[in-house]
Design a protein around this motif. Structure first.
Motif, PDB file in Angstrom:
ATOM      1  N   SER A 182     -14.755  41.771 -48.932  1.00  0.00           N
ATOM      2  CA  SER A 182     -13.362  41.362 -49.119  1.00  0.00           C
ATOM      3  C   SER A 182     -12.497  42.617 -49.259  1.00  0.00           C
ATOM      4  O   SER A 182     -12.340  43.145 -50.366  1.00  0.00           O
ATOM      5  CB  SER A 182     -13.241  40.482 -50.364  1.00  0.00           C
ATOM      6  N   LYS A 185      -9.762  43.141 -52.182  1.00  0.00           N
ATOM      7  CA  LYS A 185     -10.064  43.238 -53.613  1.00  0.00           C
ATOM      8  C   LYS A 185     -10.296  44.694 -54.016  1.00  0.00           C
ATOM      9  O   LYS A 185     -10.970  45.443 -53.309  1.00  0.00           O
ATOM     10  CB  LYS A 185     -11.290  42.390 -53.952  1.00  0.00           C
ATOM     11  N   LEU A 240     -16.510  36.690 -54.608  1.00  0.00           N
ATOM     12  CA  LEU A 240     -17.077  37.572 -53.587  1.00  0.00           C
ATOM     13  C   LEU A 240     -18.210  36.890 -52.831  1.00  0.00           C
ATOM     14  O   LEU A 240     -18.361  37.077 -51.614  1.00  0.00           O
ATOM     15  CB  LEU A 240     -17.596  38.854 -54.233  1.00  0.00           C
ATOM     16  N   SER A 243     -16.787  34.663 -50.260  1.00  0.00           N
ATOM     17  CA  SER A 243     -16.188  35.502 -49.219  1.00  0.00           C
ATOM     18  C   SER A 243     -17.261  36.038 -48.274  1.00  0.00           C
ATOM     19  O   SER A 243     -17.044  36.132 -47.062  1.00  0.00           O
ATOM     20  CB  SER A 243     -15.417  36.671 -49.847  1.00  0.00           C
ATOM     21  N   ARG A 247     -17.393  35.309 -44.324  1.00  0.00           N
ATOM     22  CA  ARG A 247     -17.348  36.433 -43.390  1.00  0.00           C
ATOM     23  C   ARG A 247     -18.506  36.345 -42.407  1.00  0.00           C
ATOM     24  O   ARG A 247     -18.347  36.602 -41.212  1.00  0.00           O
ATOM     25  CB  ARG A 247     -17.375  37.751 -44.161  1.00  0.00           C
TER      26      ARG A 247
END
Length: 282
Positions: A182, A185, A240, A243, A247
């Protein structure tokens, strides 16, 4: 987009408030069962590597079947047994303990060396999903049994972590936290989120029936601060983790079930690792 986001948030808040206002706990139990079922559908779409709209030869994908089965089982079991959540059983305590150890000892450490370009399809994470979501659902039920104030202040731990991290990151963020997962972040944002949670929990210790007060009563103020730090870190890790799954699968949002917000998994990702440990420690 902003207007759509606000409307969705207001509708969700009204539904949640209505479920919490009813004397019987069943509406809340059913609502949360529907939420985790939707999250399972979204999670499996990511870890099974299935594109939007994908179905199998029979016309129904395994993620749909799994979500329906999970919802029916949770709602049917709760309605049939009328479980008293004020004293969680040994089975639930064991599940929360095992899941918390998996998050703390396996998943969180692996995030910072995870390959974001690895294939989306992952059998282990697919199998892990229903256990993680059922554990979170059970923790929500137990939190609700301890009172609406306790429940909302527990949920607010994750909300505060997210909001404080966002604004701190916007204002001070320079060093990337996990750019391979990410890019937006930052380490500064994460520290701001942790600080925000600690301040929130300390403030809560002055008010009875809150999650912070329960922590302080069991572990003293110093212990409550340490636990607040740990839960804030888990909250960030949960975000996370999702994410990473998105992804790998090439998704921006886990789904479009919640207009302006993405999917249910997008909204509860940080709660999934936090809730079981929070109930164990409070």
């Amino acid at each position: 987009m902003l207007g759509q986001r606000v409307i969705t948030a207001v509708v969700l808040l009204i539904i949640l408030a209505a479920a919490l206002a009813v004397p019987s706990p069943l509406p809340f139990h059913v609502l949360m069962a529907l939420f985790v079922s939707a999250a399972l559908w979204e999670w499996w779409r990511l870890t099974l590597g299935r594109p939007h709209g994908a179905v199998d030869k029979a016309g129904v994908g395994p993620e749909v079947i799994a979500a329906v089965v999970l919802g029916v089982v949770l709602i049917g079991w709760q309605a049939a047994t009328s479980v008293a959540w004020t004293a969680p059983s040994t089975g639930w305590l064991t599940l929360w303990s095992v899941l918390s150890l998996i998050w703390l000892l396996i998943i969180v450490p692996s995030l910072f060396r995870a390959d974001a370009k690895a294939p989306a399809r992952n059998l282990m994470l697919t199998v892990f999903a229903p256990f993680a979501l059922v554990a979170a659902w059970g923790a929500l039920m137990a939190a609700h049994a301890r009172g609406v104030t306790f429940l909302l202040t527990l949920l607010a731990v994750v909300w505060v972590a997210d909001i404080a991290a966002y604004f701190t990151g916007k204002a001070l963020g320079k060093r990337k936290l996990a750019p391979h997962i990410s890019p937006g972040k930052t380490l500064e944002g994460a520290m701001g989120g942790i600080a925000g949670v600690i301040v929130f929990v300390v403030i809560c210790t002055f008010f009875p029936s809150t999650f912070g007060a329960a922590l302080a009563a069991r572990w003293t103020l110093a212990g409550a601060i340490v636990i607040a730090l740990l839960l804030a870190c888990l909250s960030i890790a949960g975000d996370l983790f999702e994410s990473l799954l998105k992804r790998r699968a090439g998704y921006k949002d886990s789904s479009n079930l919640l207009p302006g917000h993405g999917g249910v998994f997008d909204r509860i990702d940080a709660l999934i690792p936090v809730l079981p440990l929070a109930l164990l420690l409070s």
